[in-house]
Design a protein around this motif. Structure first.
Motif, PDB file in Angstrom:
ATOM      1  N   UNK A 115      -7.618  32.739   3.521  1.00  7.46           N
ATOM      2  CA  UNK A 115      -8.727  32.015   2.786  1.00  7.46           C
ATOM      3  C   UNK A 115      -7.958  30.460   2.756  1.00  7.46           C
ATOM      4  N   UNK A 116      -6.920  30.601   2.342  1.00  5.86           N
ATOM      5  CA  UNK A 116      -6.314  29.111   2.357  1.00  5.86           C
ATOM      6  C   UNK A 116      -4.825  29.016   3.145  1.00  5.86           C
ATOM      7  N   UNK A 117      -4.327  27.813   3.168  1.00  5.94           N
ATOM      8  CA  UNK A 117      -3.283  27.780   3.767  1.00  5.94           C
ATOM      9  C   UNK A 117      -1.795  28.280   3.358  1.00  5.94           C
ATOM     10  N   UNK A 118      -1.697  28.137   1.878  1.00  4.33           N
ATOM     11  CA  UNK A 118      -0.637  28.397   1.128  1.00  4.33           C
ATOM     12  C   UNK A 118      -0.325  29.617   0.378  1.00  4.33           C
ATOM     13  N   UNK A 119       0.549  30.012  -0.012  1.00  2.00           N
ATOM     14  CA  UNK A 119       0.746  31.455  -0.804  1.00  2.00           C
ATOM     15  C   UNK A 119       1.088  32.486  -0.142  1.00  2.00           C
ATOM     16  N   UNK A 120       1.431  32.689   1.182  1.00  2.00           N
ATOM     17  CA  UNK A 120       1.614  33.643   1.691  1.00  2.00           C
ATOM     18  C   UNK A 120       3.034  34.376   2.311  1.00  2.00           C
ATOM     19  N   UNK A 121       3.763  33.646   1.878  1.00  2.00           N
ATOM     20  CA  UNK A 121       5.407  33.660   1.944  1.00  2.00           C
ATOM     21  C   UNK A 121       5.711  35.126   1.575  1.00  2.00           C
ATOM     22  N   UNK A 143     -14.084  24.971   2.345  1.00  2.00           N
ATOM     23  CA  UNK A 143     -13.131  25.626   1.070  1.00  2.00           C
ATOM     24  C   UNK A 143     -12.036  24.765   1.245  1.00  2.00           C
ATOM     25  N   UNK A 144     -11.688  24.062  -0.037  1.00  2.00           N
ATOM     26  CA  UNK A 144     -10.445  23.227  -0.324  1.00  2.00           C
ATOM     27  C   UNK A 144      -9.166  24.150  -0.084  1.00  2.00           C
ATOM     28  N   UNK A 145      -8.413  23.493   0.747  1.00  4.29           N
ATOM     29  CA  UNK A 145      -7.132  24.255   1.138  1.00  4.29           C
ATOM     30  C   UNK A 145      -7.050  24.741   2.444  1.00  4.29           C
ATOM     31  N   UNK A 146      -8.145  25.106   3.008  1.00  4.32           N
ATOM     32  CA  UNK A 146      -8.537  25.795   4.132  1.00  4.32           C
ATOM     33  C   UNK A 146      -7.893  25.077   5.368  1.00  4.32           C
ATOM     34  N   UNK A 147      -7.373  25.498   6.096  1.00  2.00           N
ATOM     35  CA  UNK A 147      -6.958  24.980   7.252  1.00  2.00           C
ATOM     36  C   UNK A 147      -8.097  24.357   8.025  1.00  2.00           C
ATOM     37  N   UNK A 148      -9.210  24.925   8.485  1.00  2.00           N
ATOM     38  CA  UNK A 148     -10.542  24.525   9.086  1.00  2.00           C
ATOM     39  C   UNK A 148     -10.891  23.342   8.412  1.00  2.00           C
ATOM     40  N   UNK A 149     -10.919  23.252   6.999  1.00  2.00           N
ATOM     41  CA  UNK A 149     -11.346  22.106   6.350  1.00  2.00           C
ATOM     42  C   UNK A 149     -10.569  20.834   6.334  1.00  2.00           C
ATOM     43  N   UNK A 209     -19.155  20.475   7.579  1.00  2.00           N
ATOM     44  CA  UNK A 209     -18.272  21.258   8.205  1.00  2.00           C
ATOM     45  C   UNK A 209     -18.744  22.653   8.663  1.00  2.00           C
ATOM     46  N   UNK A 210     -20.013  22.950   8.210  1.00  2.00           N
ATOM     47  CA  UNK A 210     -20.535  24.066   8.827  1.00  2.00           C
ATOM     48  C   UNK A 210     -21.935  24.359   8.600  1.00  2.00           C
ATOM     49  N   UNK A 211     -22.572  25.077   9.365  1.00  2.00           N
ATOM     50  CA  UNK A 211     -23.953  25.269   9.437  1.00  2.00           C
ATOM     51  C   UNK A 211     -24.896  25.513   8.302  1.00  2.00           C
ATOM     52  N   UNK A 212     -24.007  26.405   7.517  1.00  4.80           N
ATOM     53  CA  UNK A 212     -24.705  27.001   6.010  1.00  4.80           C
ATOM     54  C   UNK A 212     -25.096  25.840   5.364  1.00  4.80           C
ATOM     55  N   UNK A 213     -24.006  24.983   4.898  1.00  2.00           N
ATOM     56  CA  UNK A 213     -24.171  23.916   4.325  1.00  2.00           C
ATOM     57  C   UNK A 213     -25.205  22.823   4.479  1.00  2.00           C
ATOM     58  N   UNK A 214     -25.171  22.618   6.020  1.00  2.00           N
ATOM     59  CA  UNK A 214     -26.221  21.833   6.941  1.00  2.00           C
ATOM     60  C   UNK A 214     -27.539  22.349   6.574  1.00  2.00           C
ATOM     61  N   UNK A 215     -27.966  23.556   6.732  1.00  3.31           N
ATOM     62  CA  UNK A 215     -29.211  24.265   6.421  1.00  3.31           C
ATOM     63  C   UNK A 215     -29.753  23.709   4.934  1.00  3.31           C
ATOM     64  N   UNK A 223     -18.505  25.938   2.401  1.00  4.45           N
ATOM     65  CA  UNK A 223     -19.031  26.425   3.366  1.00  4.45           C
ATOM     66  C   UNK A 223     -20.280  27.384   2.901  1.00  4.45           C
ATOM     67  N   UNK A 224     -20.908  27.119   1.879  1.00  2.00           N
ATOM     68  CA  UNK A 224     -22.098  27.735   1.432  1.00  2.00           C
ATOM     69  C   UNK A 224     -23.368  26.970   1.405  1.00  2.00           C
ATOM     70  N   UNK A 225     -24.410  27.784   1.736  1.00  2.00           N
ATOM     71  CA  UNK A 225     -25.657  26.785   1.897  1.00  2.00           C
ATOM     72  C   UNK A 225     -26.181  26.515   0.603  1.00  2.00           C
TER      73      UNK A 225
END
Length: 339
Positions: A107-113, A186-192, A244-250, A219-221
């Motif tokens: 979901x996000x980049x951090x917190x997996x160690x 999503x804040x903190x996600x690598x794609x964003x 950043x994604x189609x959902x928001x764009x719509x 990422x939500x419409x």
């Protein structure tokens, strides 16, 4: 140790699976019955998905499930419902169940160690997909396969430069800058992070292009619509919307049309994902550029998981093939997207 684990799984796997999975939020499984496991003892893959927030995400999940079924791989599937704590809980259940390989969309980049260290201690390789992670020890996971979000952002920036280079004569001579609105994921996600960074990288040597508004729509419409209502009230001279994604764009298109604005004409719109709805909007002239983020990664994911289960090495970084669709293309050539 492997033989003991296999024997244990054959005798008690289904019972333990039902107990563990019943404790997960929003979790389901695609599994074989006990007789099938006894017969071929195929590998077991734990797959943790972030949710089902869009047609893209649903297609991505289906792609993995279909590929696993085709290869005879038992897939234990967990839906994290957009919560990292649910996802960590799922990964720990996969470890307790002693799957052969763990695959997850972070979901996000951090917190997996910590949880990845637990997987390594249990001898279970981990494959990261779609979104990247940031861990202190890179050897905690075997590799990544997914989208090149930096490239997606760069493609968006290049389209902006190219578009307004050709529209100079149409602009107000007194206007010395281009106003850009950005809706990021999503804040903190690598794609964003990647899509924002790549976009800015292209525009940094062009100060006349200004990002006047940048907020997360997760990422939500629905949030794309809410943010559009906000920025359309704040600004009356927006030139570009980079979503950043189609959902928001719509959601943005809906809000614009409610105000009597013409999406794609009054404001240039760039979107990422390439869902069917976005391609349809491109054909209708409501979107000017659609950047593909390919969700159909299941076959490659399962092949990599099989290699890891066999003790083989895999590429550290693997990007999937993606396209860019422009308003000037022959749009009749685009095949149905399937999502």
């Amino acid at each position: 140790m492997v033989l003991i684990r296999k024997k244990f799984r054959k005798q008690f796997g289904i019972i333990i699976f039902m107990i563990l999975i019943s404790s997960l939020i929003g979790c389901s499984a695609q599994k074989k019955d006990a007789s099938q496991i006894e017969k071929d003892d195929g590998i077991i893959v734990g797959f943790s998905q972030i949710g089902a927030e869009s047609a893209w995400r649903t297609c991505n999940t289906r792609s993995v499930q279909d590929a696993a079924a085709e290869r005879g791989v038992q897939l234990v599937y967990a839906n994290a419902e957009q919560k990292q704590e649910n996802q960590i809980k799922a990964l720990r259940s996969f470890i307790a169940y002693q799957v052969d390989v763990i695959v997850f969309v972070p979901i996000v980049t951090d917190g997996w160690d910590n949880v990845l260290q637990e997987a390594r201690d249990a001898g279970i390789p981990v494959l990261v997909t779609d979104r990247k992670i940031d861990v202190e020890d890179q050897s905690l996971y075997a590799g990544f396969i997914g989208t090149d979000s930096l490239k997606e952002g760069r493609n968006a920036g290049l389209f902006v430069l190219d578009t307004f280079e050709h529209k100079r004569e149409q602009l107000d001579p007194a206007k010395d800058h281009i106003n850009i609105v950005e809706l990021f994921g999503t804040e903190g996600s690598s794609v964003a992070l990647g899509r924002a960074e790549g976009f800015r990288e292209v525009l940094k040597s062009h100060p006349e292009y200004r990002i006047v508004y940048s907020k997360s729509g997760d990422f939500l419409r629905s949030k794309g619509y809410e943010l559009a209502v906000e920025f359309l009230e704040m600004y009356d001279d927006i030139d570009v919307i980079y979503s950043h994604n189609d959902g928001m764009t719509l959601g943005v298109i809906e809000a614009m049309e409610e105000r009597g604005l013409r999406p794609g004409k009054d404001i240039v719109i760039i979107t990422i994902d390439a869902q069917q709805a976005a391609i349809d909007a491109l054909r209708e002239g409501k979107v000017n550029c659609v950047i593909e983020c390919n969700p159909k990664t299941g076959p490659e994911i399962i092949k990599l998981a099989e290699k890891l289960a066999a003790g083989e090495s895999i590429p550290r970084l693997q990007y999937v093939h993606e396209q860019v669709f422009y308003e000037t293309d022959d749009l009749s050539l685009i095949e149905p997207r399937g999502y």
